[in-house]
Scaffold this motif. Structure first.
Motif, PDB file in Angstrom:
ATOM      1  N   SER A 140      59.150  13.996   6.917  1.00  0.00           N
ATOM      2  CA  SER A 140      58.077  13.296   7.543  1.00  0.00           C
ATOM      3  C   SER A 140      58.041  13.234   8.967  1.00  0.00           C
ATOM      4  O   SER A 140      57.135  12.774   9.721  1.00  0.00           O
ATOM      5  CB  SER A 140      57.915  11.940   7.136  1.00  0.00           C
ATOM      6  N   GLY A 141      59.297  13.483   9.528  1.00  0.00           N
ATOM      7  CA  GLY A 141      59.456  13.555  11.077  1.00  0.00           C
ATOM      8  C   GLY A 141      60.132  12.177  11.468  1.00  0.00           C
ATOM      9  O   GLY A 141      60.088  11.954  12.821  1.00  0.00           O
ATOM     10  N   ARG A 142      60.377  11.452  10.697  1.00  0.00           N
ATOM     11  CA  ARG A 142      61.128  10.271  10.858  1.00  0.00           C
ATOM     12  C   ARG A 142      62.496  10.339  11.765  1.00  0.00           C
ATOM     13  O   ARG A 142      63.077  11.397  11.672  1.00  0.00           O
ATOM     14  CB  ARG A 142      61.425   9.424   9.770  1.00  0.00           C
ATOM     15  N   LEU A 143      62.975   9.334  12.442  1.00  0.00           N
ATOM     16  CA  LEU A 143      64.188   9.628  13.049  1.00  0.00           C
ATOM     17  C   LEU A 143      65.382   8.631  12.387  1.00  0.00           C
ATOM     18  O   LEU A 143      64.864   7.773  11.481  1.00  0.00           O
ATOM     19  CB  LEU A 143      64.205   8.818  14.465  1.00  0.00           C
ATOM     20  N   PHE A 144      66.570   9.075  12.416  1.00  0.00           N
ATOM     21  CA  PHE A 144      67.598   8.335  11.662  1.00  0.00           C
ATOM     22  C   PHE A 144      68.638   7.988  12.811  1.00  0.00           C
ATOM     23  O   PHE A 144      69.002   8.595  13.425  1.00  0.00           O
ATOM     24  CB  PHE A 144      68.186   9.418  10.679  1.00  0.00           C
ATOM     25  N   PHE A 145      68.976   6.672  12.426  1.00  0.00           N
ATOM     26  CA  PHE A 145      69.673   6.032  13.638  1.00  0.00           C
ATOM     27  C   PHE A 145      71.171   5.471  13.234  1.00  0.00           C
ATOM     28  O   PHE A 145      71.827   4.993  14.173  1.00  0.00           O
ATOM     29  CB  PHE A 145      69.041   4.860  13.885  1.00  0.00           C
ATOM     30  N   THR A 146      71.430   5.646  11.988  1.00  0.00           N
ATOM     31  CA  THR A 146      73.012   5.078  11.680  1.00  0.00           C
ATOM     32  C   THR A 146      73.786   5.935  11.070  1.00  0.00           C
ATOM     33  O   THR A 146      73.520   7.057  10.430  1.00  0.00           O
ATOM     34  CB  THR A 146      72.674   3.889  10.473  1.00  0.00           C
ATOM     35  N   GLU A 147      74.981   5.848  11.146  1.00  0.00           N
ATOM     36  CA  GLU A 147      76.173   6.844  10.999  1.00  0.00           C
ATOM     37  C   GLU A 147      75.738   7.372   9.356  1.00  0.00           C
ATOM     38  O   GLU A 147      75.942   8.339   9.035  1.00  0.00           O
ATOM     39  CB  GLU A 147      77.566   6.207  10.995  1.00  0.00           C
ATOM     40  N   ARG A 148      75.527   6.410   8.366  1.00  0.00           N
ATOM     41  CA  ARG A 148      75.687   6.538   7.180  1.00  0.00           C
ATOM     42  C   ARG A 148      74.532   7.509   6.867  1.00  0.00           C
ATOM     43  O   ARG A 148      74.512   8.058   5.695  1.00  0.00           O
ATOM     44  CB  ARG A 148      75.523   5.527   6.188  1.00  0.00           C
TER      45      ARG A 148
END
Length: 127
Positions: free
Chosen positions: A104-112
């Motif tokens: 979807s083009g989203r961003l991912f911010f966490t290690e897990r």
């Protein structure tokens, strides 16, 4: 599987610049969402910058906004972190991370949320 290898770390004076690189192999690089994290001994690893798989969306943590720029070159299978105006508090081991999905083009911010990690590269800023 994805293999990630970081390079470009080193010792630099405050106010100087470095460019970190992270070269990926093992899977189509253009499908990877990626990020940079950093860790200081005795502290938890923290998020620095993130880019989506298309490379058209990025986000930086507040402490590096206006100084660091994340980018990815699909032709070279390489993620970059251009770091300008370095400060002593930027001293850390920097890790690149990657994951598939997120089309979807989203961003991912966490290690897990990341499945693949590099071995890290040391950045030391002297004041």
């Amino acid at each position: 599987q994805v293999q990630l290898v970081e390079s470009g770390g080193g010792l630099v004076q405050a106010g100087g610049s470095l460019r970190l690189s992270c070269t990926a192999s093992g899977r189509s690089f253009s499908t990877l969402a990626m990020a940079w994290f950093r860790q200081v001994p005795g502290r938890e690893r923290e998020f620095v910058s993130v880019i989506n798989w298309r490379g058209d969306a990025t986000y930086d943590t507040d402490s590096v906004k206006g100084r660091f720029t994340i980018s990815k070159d699909n032709a070279k299978n390489t993620l970059y972190l251009q770091m300008n105006g370095l400060k002593s508090e930027d001293t850390a081991v920097y890790y690149c991370a990657a994951r598939t999905g997120g089309f979807s083009g989203r961003l991912f911010f966490t290690e897990r949320e990341y499945s693949y990690w590099g071995q890290g590269t040391q950045v030391t800023v002297s004041s």
